[in-house]
Design an enzyme around this catalytic site. Structure first.
Site, mmCIF file in Angstrom:
data_model
loop_
_atom_site.group_PDB
_atom_site.id
_atom_site.type_symbol
_atom_site.label_atom_id
_atom_site.label_comp_id
_atom_site.label_asym_id
_atom_site.label_seq_id
_atom_site.Cartn_x
_atom_site.Cartn_y
_atom_site.Cartn_z
ATOM 1 C CB CYS A 9 -6.207 -0.375 -8.265
ATOM 2 S SG CYS A 9 -7.493 0.489 -9.124
ATOM 3 N N GLY A 36 -8.089 -0.186 -2.238
ATOM 4 C CA GLY A 36 -9.330 -0.024 -2.986
ATOM 5 C C GLY A 36 -10.420 -0.886 -2.400
ATOM 6 C CG ASN A 111 -2.144 1.021 -8.488
ATOM 7 O OD1 ASN A 111 -1.225 0.870 -7.706
ATOM 8 N ND2 ASN A 111 -2.964 2.039 -8.386
ATOM 9 N N GLY A 112 -3.226 2.919 -11.401
ATOM 10 C CA GLY A 112 -2.634 4.132 -11.947
ATOM 11 C C GLY A 112 -3.651 4.920 -12.729
ATOM 12 C CB CYS A 244 3.474 7.969 -5.728
ATOM 13 S SG CYS A 244 2.288 8.716 -4.603
ATOM 14 C CE1 TYR A 250 -4.543 7.773 4.911
ATOM 15 C CE2 TYR A 250 -4.799 7.775 2.530
ATOM 16 C CZ TYR A 250 -5.340 7.616 3.787
ATOM 17 O OH TYR A 250 -6.650 7.295 3.926
ATOM 18 C CB SER A 291 -2.468 6.428 8.152
ATOM 19 O OG SER A 291 -3.368 7.512 8.223
ATOM 20 C CG ASP A 353 -4.091 13.937 10.086
ATOM 21 O OD1 ASP A 353 -3.867 12.733 9.828
ATOM 22 O OD2 ASP A 353 -5.144 14.516 9.775
ATOM 23 C CG ASP A 354 -1.547 10.511 7.399
ATOM 24 O OD1 ASP A 354 -2.307 11.116 6.631
ATOM 25 O OD2 ASP A 354 -1.891 9.488 8.028
ATOM 26 C CB CYS A 390 -2.885 12.856 -7.486
ATOM 27 S SG CYS A 390 -1.972 11.468 -8.203
ATOM 28 C CB CYS A 441 5.834 11.944 -8.326
ATOM 29 S SG CYS A 441 4.427 13.030 -8.681
ATOM 30 C CB CYS A 444 -0.365 16.230 -4.707
ATOM 31 S SG CYS A 444 0.648 15.075 -3.817
HETATM 32 FE FE1 SF4 Z 1 1.788 10.726 -5.537
HETATM 33 FE FE2 SF4 Z 1 1.098 13.285 -5.271
HETATM 34 FE FE3 SF4 Z 1 2.611 12.499 -7.341
HETATM 35 FE FE4 SF4 Z 1 0.035 11.778 -7.186
HETATM 36 S S1 SF4 Z 1 0.840 13.857 -7.444
HETATM 37 S S2 SF4 Z 1 1.774 10.466 -7.763
HETATM 38 S S3 SF4 Z 1 -0.227 11.495 -4.974
HETATM 39 S S4 SF4 Z 1 3.158 12.452 -5.147
#
Ligand code: SF4
Length: 467
Positions: A9, A36, A111-112, A244, A250, A291, A353-354, A390, A441, A444
């Site tokens: 979002c 979003g 958002n989250g 993140c 991206y 992107s 590609d990203d 994620c 973070c 993923c």
């Molecule tokens: Fe971002 Fe990946 Fe962490 Fe989710 S898991 S917050 S997409 S880095």
């Protein structure tokens, strides 16, 4: 869902002396449309403390007309544009969410993703709260409304000790707008000055687009209040930065600033690093638009190879997640990109590609380039392989649907039909973004979740009948 990742979002909060805060909120969420596209909404309180709300399914420009904005008076507004990570797509699940508690009515834009929302919801239901929607954001909104404290700052602090996961909020009361960021700061949030007032937004591009002046990004765990009394800030909970990293790869717009650095420049650095890590001889560098363009320019600049456009994106292709079959998904890719044959034929191509999610889009793009006569295709991905889902506000498929979750590099290369394949190393990625490498973070890619998650908890968690 198609092959693209969706950020949850975009949120906006405005205090504008003299009124018409809703118009600023409108242009703010319009700038955040990439975060979003399922629904949009704006809530205001006017000078007489009366509330106003308009929201609906669809793109921002389709949800609001002049009449709607005229009927959202007041100096205080919040806005939201949504892609669902928990709950189905429906007007009831669109935001801002309105909730009433012992301290009055508030509106919340989120958002989250709150990872302990199941337990919190059960607790609130035992207290008599009746939920109207299926989103974790409503759980967050009611928890805020029912949190103890004499002031909203106190209640938000109390909320922060209970809610776990990712939240960048704008919260509207009849006297102020609050911007709140979780202690890890998973999702971005910033604020700036505008017309003698203030604007809070998910990304700095929203401030730029309404003529605002960025003051700074809101700190993880910070509570920022804007109102006719001015601006006030307090640290609600100890921060443990875990931004993140995918926002840099991206999600965020390339013209936004994240953690003090321009996203566009960071993506160029990722491309340059990708060249240093995994170059093979080639004739041109190209990108899957849009992107991946900055990373491919970074790669081209570092390598000395020419950057060439090879795929023209149909700008009206829009949302592609209503694609019920594989065959229609593939047709969707053909409708989205047209190859520039003269730039491709007989060339050894470095294709940037990203990220690669399921691989559906990438595979189809590679087929298009082959059909257009590419001699060799070397895929270079400006992020590490995505192997895990994620749980902090990004809609990702289950790990078994991710192309990289249990395949070797060679298997993926064969599956995608490329002559060679390389991903950016994690260290190279972290060198390309601002701040220390342990302030991001990367769950993923690595499976190291900074906040414990229930791995079986899915998007439709509140849609299933209780056992
Ligand atoms: Fe971002 Fe990946 Fe962490 Fe989710 S898991 S917050 S997409 S880095």
């Amino acid at each position: 869902m198609g092959d693209q990742l969706h950020d949850a979002c975009g949120v906006v909060g405005v205090y504008r002396p003299g009124g018409e805060a809703s118009r600023i909120a409108f242009f703010g969420i319009f700038s955040l449309q990439h975060r979003g596209q399922e629904s949009a909404g704006i809530a205001t309180f006017d000078d007489s403390h009366r509330e106003h709300l308009h929201r609906g399914n669809g793109l921002v420009a389709g949800v609001f007309n002049e009449y709607d904005l005229e009927n959202l008076p007041g100096e205080l507004a919040i806005g939201h544009t949504r892609y669902s990570t928990t709950g189905i797509t429906s007007v009831e699940n669109s935001q801002p969410i309105r909730v009433s508690g012992p301290n009055g009515t508030i509106f919340v834009a989120h958002n989250g993703n709150i990872v302990n929302s199941v337990a919190l919801r059960e607790e609130l239901e035992e207290k008599g709260v009746r939920f109207l929607t299926t989103s974790d954001s409503e759980v967050a909104a009611f928890l805020l409304a029912y949190s103890p404290g004499l002031t909203w700052e106190d209640r938000i602090k109390s909320f922060m000790t209970r809610a776990q996961g990712a939240y960048s909020f704008t919260i509207l009361t009849d006297e102020a707008v609050y911007g709140v960021r979780d202690p890890h700061g998973f999702r971005p949030l910033c604020y700036g000055e505008l017309d003698g007032g203030w604007i809070i937004a998910s990304e700095t591009c929203a401030l730029d687009n309404v003529g605002g002046l960025l003051v700074r990004e809101i700190e993880p765990g910070e509570i920022l209040k804007i109102s006719s009394e001015g601006i006030a800030t307090t640290q609600g909970i100890v921060k443990q930065k875990q931004f993140c990293i995918f926002e840099n790869i991206y999600f965020s717009r390339p013209d936004s600033i994240l953690n003090g650095g321009r996203v566009y420049s960071n993506r160029e650095k990722m491309g340059a690093q990708l060249f240093r890590e995994s170059h093979v001889p080639a004739d041109i560098v190209t990108a899957i638009p849009d992107s991946a363009i900055p990373a491919s320019i970074g790669y081209a600049n570092e390598s000395g190879l020419p950057y060439r456009e090879t795929l023209i994106k149909n700008r009206n292709s829009g949302r592609t997640f209503i694609e019920p079959t594989q065959a229609l998904r593939e047709a969707g890719v053909r409708a989205k990109y047209t190859p520039l044959v003269e730039n491709i034929k007989g060339k050894k191509v470095i294709l940037i590609d990203d990220s690669v999610v399921r691989g559906t889009t990438t595979r189809q793009v590679i087929k298009l380039l082959r059909t257009a006569g590419a001699k060799e295709i070397h895929l270079r991905v400006s992020s590490p392989p995505i192997k895990f889902s994620c749980h902090y506000g990004v809609d990702m498929p289950n790990p078994d649907e991710l192309i990289a979750s249990n395949r070797t590099l060679i298997d993926i290369q064969k599956e995608l039909g490329v002559d060679s394949l390389a991903y950016l190393e994690m260290q190279g990625l972290k060198q390309s973004v601002n701040g220390s490498s342990d302030s991001y973070c990367d769950a993923c890619f690595t499976g190291n979740y900074p906040v414990p998650v229930q791995l079986e908890l899915g998007k439709m968690v509140f849609e299933s009948p209780k056992k």
